[in-house]
Design a protein around this motif. Structure first.
Motif, PDB file in Angstrom:
ATOM      1  N   ARG A 157      68.590  50.084  49.512  1.00  0.00           N
ATOM      2  CA  ARG A 157      68.369  48.649  49.719  1.00  0.00           C
ATOM      3  C   ARG A 157      67.721  48.371  51.072  1.00  0.00           C
ATOM      4  NH1 ARG A 157      72.863  48.437  46.173  1.00  0.00           N
ATOM      5  NH2 ARG A 157      74.358  49.018  47.780  1.00  0.00           N
ATOM      6  N   ASP A 170      73.366  51.889  49.489  1.00  0.00           N
ATOM      7  CA  ASP A 170      73.023  51.048  50.638  1.00  0.00           C
ATOM      8  C   ASP A 170      71.662  51.437  51.206  1.00  0.00           C
ATOM      9  OD1 ASP A 170      75.433  49.794  50.375  1.00  0.00           O
ATOM     10  OD2 ASP A 170      76.350  50.700  52.138  1.00  0.00           O
ATOM     11  N   ALA A 203      63.383  51.519  44.670  1.00  0.00           N
ATOM     12  CA  ALA A 203      64.416  50.484  44.792  1.00  0.00           C
ATOM     13  C   ALA A 203      65.613  50.855  43.922  1.00  0.00           C
ATOM     14  CB  ALA A 203      63.855  49.137  44.352  1.00  0.00           C
TER      15      ALA A 203
END
Length: 243
Positions: A159, A156, A210
């Protein structure tokens, strides 16, 4: 003398803990400590890790003295002190009462991904090696002591790094700094002696990468360890910081 804000980030191995340390160290007001219980862990267990002798020689092998230092003045007397910890370094004989004197955060990662990364460099793996059982125990202890720690899931976080860091800074009562999102490449004097063996990717980084989809295939002991840790992960993930 003003007490520093002591932040303890409790992670397992093969997570984003070193990148997180880079983010905090890039704040102008923050000092960092890299796995301050590692020397004791290696000396006590006798485990053969990369740079074992150098880590033991450079670190504090008495956990009580290590803890006393963690509760003392911060490096360079910085007002914020970020301490990167591994929960598997909390061996059973180490008392935990001191931990509640820190501002604690748990950093978790899917055990399947952790184990898949771990076995690339270690011949064997056990549930306690990846820290999730210890994180679950620590969460309960800190709740009982009066402050439930935020739980950050690495997937999480990657992101939405800025949103998570802003939420953590808000919880800690400090201002967010844009410097936490980007940092210069290269080694740091604060890196542990083991850095040449483990930090190659982080040393090349300039920010959080990422998230990438990985197709990890585990079998045998590795798969069994990942599944044994999954209930701890799912329980903590349900409590995660949501931003």
């Amino acid at each position: 003398m003003t007490e520093p804000l002591r932040i303890a980030m409790w992670s397992g191995p093969r997570n984003i803990s070193t990148a997180m340390m880079r983010a905090w160290e890039n704040r102008a007001d923050c000092a960092v400590s890299d796995e301050p219980l590692y020397a004791h862990y290696l000396a006590y267990t006798g485990l053969d890790h990369p740079a074992r002798d150098e880590v033991i020689a450079a670190g504090e092998t008495d956990w009580r003295r290590a803890v006393d230092a963690l509760l003392g003045q911060s490096p360079e007397r910085k007002p914020v002190w970020y301490q990167k910890h591994m929960t598997h370094h909390l061996l059973p004989h180490i008392e935990h009462g001191w931990i509640a004197r820190l501002r604690n955060v748990l950093l978790i990662r899917d055990p399947y991904e952790v184990v898949a990364s771990y076995v690339k460099s270690r011949a064997t793996v056990a549930a306690d090696d990846i820290g999730l059982p210890q994180q679950a125990v620590l969460y309960d202890e800190l709740c009982a002591a009066g402050e439930a720690p935020p739980v950050v899931d690495a997937g999480d976080f990657l992101r939405a790094p800025e949103a998570h860091l802003r939420a953590l800074c808000d919880w800690l009562g400090i201002a967010f700094s844009e410097r936490m999102l980007r940092w210069p490449q290269g080694p740091r004097s604060s890196d542990g002696m083991w850095a040449p063996h483990w930090y190659a990717s982080v040393r090349k980084s300039t920010g959080f990468a990422a998230p990438m989809a990985r197709e990890n295939v585990l079998s045998g002991e590795a798969a069994a360890v990942a599944e044994a840790c999954r209930p701890h992960y799912e329980r903590l993930r349900a409590l995660r910081l949501r931003v």
